[in-house]
Design a protein around this motif. Structure first.
Motif, mmCIF file in Angstrom:
data_model
loop_
_atom_site.group_PDB
_atom_site.id
_atom_site.type_symbol
_atom_site.label_atom_id
_atom_site.label_comp_id
_atom_site.label_asym_id
_atom_site.label_seq_id
_atom_site.Cartn_x
_atom_site.Cartn_y
_atom_site.Cartn_z
ATOM 1 N N ALA A 50 -3.462 -19.660 0.747
ATOM 2 C CA ALA A 50 -2.517 -19.326 1.745
ATOM 3 C C ALA A 50 -2.305 -17.929 2.191
ATOM 4 N N TYR A 51 -2.419 -17.048 1.097
ATOM 5 C CA TYR A 51 -2.079 -15.683 1.202
ATOM 6 C C TYR A 51 -3.483 -15.190 1.887
ATOM 7 N N GLN A 52 -4.480 -15.724 1.685
ATOM 8 C CA GLN A 52 -5.785 -15.005 2.404
ATOM 9 C C GLN A 52 -5.605 -15.609 3.914
ATOM 10 N N LEU A 53 -5.235 -16.668 4.263
ATOM 11 C CA LEU A 53 -5.277 -16.957 5.563
ATOM 12 C C LEU A 53 -4.066 -16.187 6.217
ATOM 13 N N ALA A 54 -2.870 -15.896 5.697
ATOM 14 C CA ALA A 54 -1.997 -15.158 6.288
ATOM 15 C C ALA A 54 -2.567 -13.870 6.637
ATOM 16 N N VAL A 55 -3.269 -13.215 5.648
ATOM 17 C CA VAL A 55 -3.743 -12.006 5.820
ATOM 18 C C VAL A 55 -4.603 -12.149 7.334
ATOM 19 N N ASP A 56 -5.346 -12.919 7.662
ATOM 20 C CA ASP A 56 -6.153 -13.145 8.749
ATOM 21 C C ASP A 56 -5.293 -13.180 10.041
ATOM 22 N N MET A 57 -4.144 -13.665 10.130
ATOM 23 C CA MET A 57 -3.311 -13.850 11.338
ATOM 24 C C MET A 57 -2.262 -13.079 11.277
ATOM 25 N N ALA A 58 -2.230 -11.948 10.408
ATOM 26 C CA ALA A 58 -0.903 -11.242 10.505
ATOM 27 C C ALA A 58 -1.305 -9.839 10.636
ATOM 28 N N GLN A 59 -2.426 -9.379 11.427
ATOM 29 C CA GLN A 59 -2.702 -8.098 11.559
ATOM 30 C C GLN A 59 -1.846 -7.136 12.618
ATOM 31 N N SER A 60 -1.148 -8.070 13.533
ATOM 32 C CA SER A 60 -0.193 -7.175 14.216
ATOM 33 C C SER A 60 1.336 -7.606 13.893
ATOM 34 N N VAL A 61 1.539 -8.141 12.757
ATOM 35 C CA VAL A 61 2.960 -8.315 12.232
ATOM 36 C C VAL A 61 3.321 -7.047 11.704
ATOM 37 N N ASP A 62 4.673 -6.830 11.930
ATOM 38 C CA ASP A 62 5.539 -5.644 10.983
ATOM 39 C C ASP A 62 6.065 -6.114 9.923
ATOM 40 N N PHE A 63 5.652 -5.257 8.873
ATOM 41 C CA PHE A 63 6.441 -5.704 7.598
ATOM 42 C C PHE A 63 7.106 -4.614 6.939
ATOM 43 N N SER A 64 7.433 -3.466 7.964
ATOM 44 C CA SER A 64 8.163 -2.293 7.769
ATOM 45 C C SER A 64 9.696 -2.542 7.189
#
Length: 238
Positions: free
Chosen positions: A43-57
């Protein structure tokens, strides 16, 4: 408590990944507790693939638990699994996540530190957990009350034995430090993810047995927004 079955582990992992990313997109200041282990890794690996534009700041990610006495560099540590499969690939800064320091000489203070962090951020938006074969949630073993916040536990022998699979050599494990089930009950959303036939019996007990500290996972029956997401094999007894 809400139950959802997916056709296989890959479909389950994709759904969990989408849930995590949608939560952070919808609430950039979200506070999440994330579990480690084999089940959420994909699940984490797949989340990485879809999260490139997500702001985690602005979010805060907290590790669910840790083996007492095991450092973060160990491949078997809970921190290692989440960092390597999710946090590092996304370049999430260390200001936006924390894990228990299980090497600390003062584990009580470590528990208080994480409790305060959760409190100061207004509680948890999501607590994502796996499930042990004995029903443990995080390292909340059978017999521990549901009214604990973060605390140190004595590990059940089953947990010690199963835990060896994460290490490259036999490793002594006796205690854990974990986010408690009171935090789970107070979280806006709590989610179990489970896959595989070996989890079928305990998932069945989680859903169908009376609520009891002897099966910690039955705590989900008390949570209105408790999600039990499983693949068909893990859900074969519900």
């Amino acid at each position: 408590m809400n139950i959802k079955k997916f056709k296989d582990a890959e479909a389950l992992s994709l759904a969990v990944a989408k849930f995590i990313i949608a939560l952070i997109k919808g609430k950039p200041t979200a506070t999440l507790v994330l579990t480690s282990g084999d089940t959420p890794r994909r699940a984490y690996q797949l989340a990485v693939d879809m999260a490139q534009s997500v702001d985690f700041s602005k979010c805060m990610i907290i590790g669910l638990d840790e083996w007492v006495g095991i450092g973060p560099e160990s491949v078997g540590s809970c921190r290692y699994i989440v960092e390597e499969n999710f946090l590092k690939p996304l370049n999430v800064t260390k200001e936006n996540y924390t894990f228990f320091d299980s090497l600390s000489p003062d584990l009580t203070s470590e528990c208080q530190r994480v409790d305060k962090l959760i409190l100061d951020r207004g509680g948890l938006d999501l607590m994502l957990v796996g499930i042990g074969l004995n029903g443990h949630i995080g390292l909340n073993e059978p017999g521990y009350a549901f009214d604990h916040y973060c605390h140190v536990t004595d590990l059940a022998q089953m947990t010690i034995d199963v835990g060896q699979k994460y290490f490259e050599a036999a490793t002594p494990l006796t205690k854990g430090i974990t986010v408690g089930l009171k935090h789970l009950l107070e979280a806006k959303t709590a989610m179990i993810m489970a896959s595989g036939e070996k989890k079928a019996a305990i998932i069945g007990q989680t859903v169908n047995s009376p609520v009891s500290t002897e099966i910690p996972s039955t705590v989900f029956q008390l949570h209105k927004e408790g999600l039990i997401w499983v693949d068909e094999l893990a859900g074969s007894m519900i």
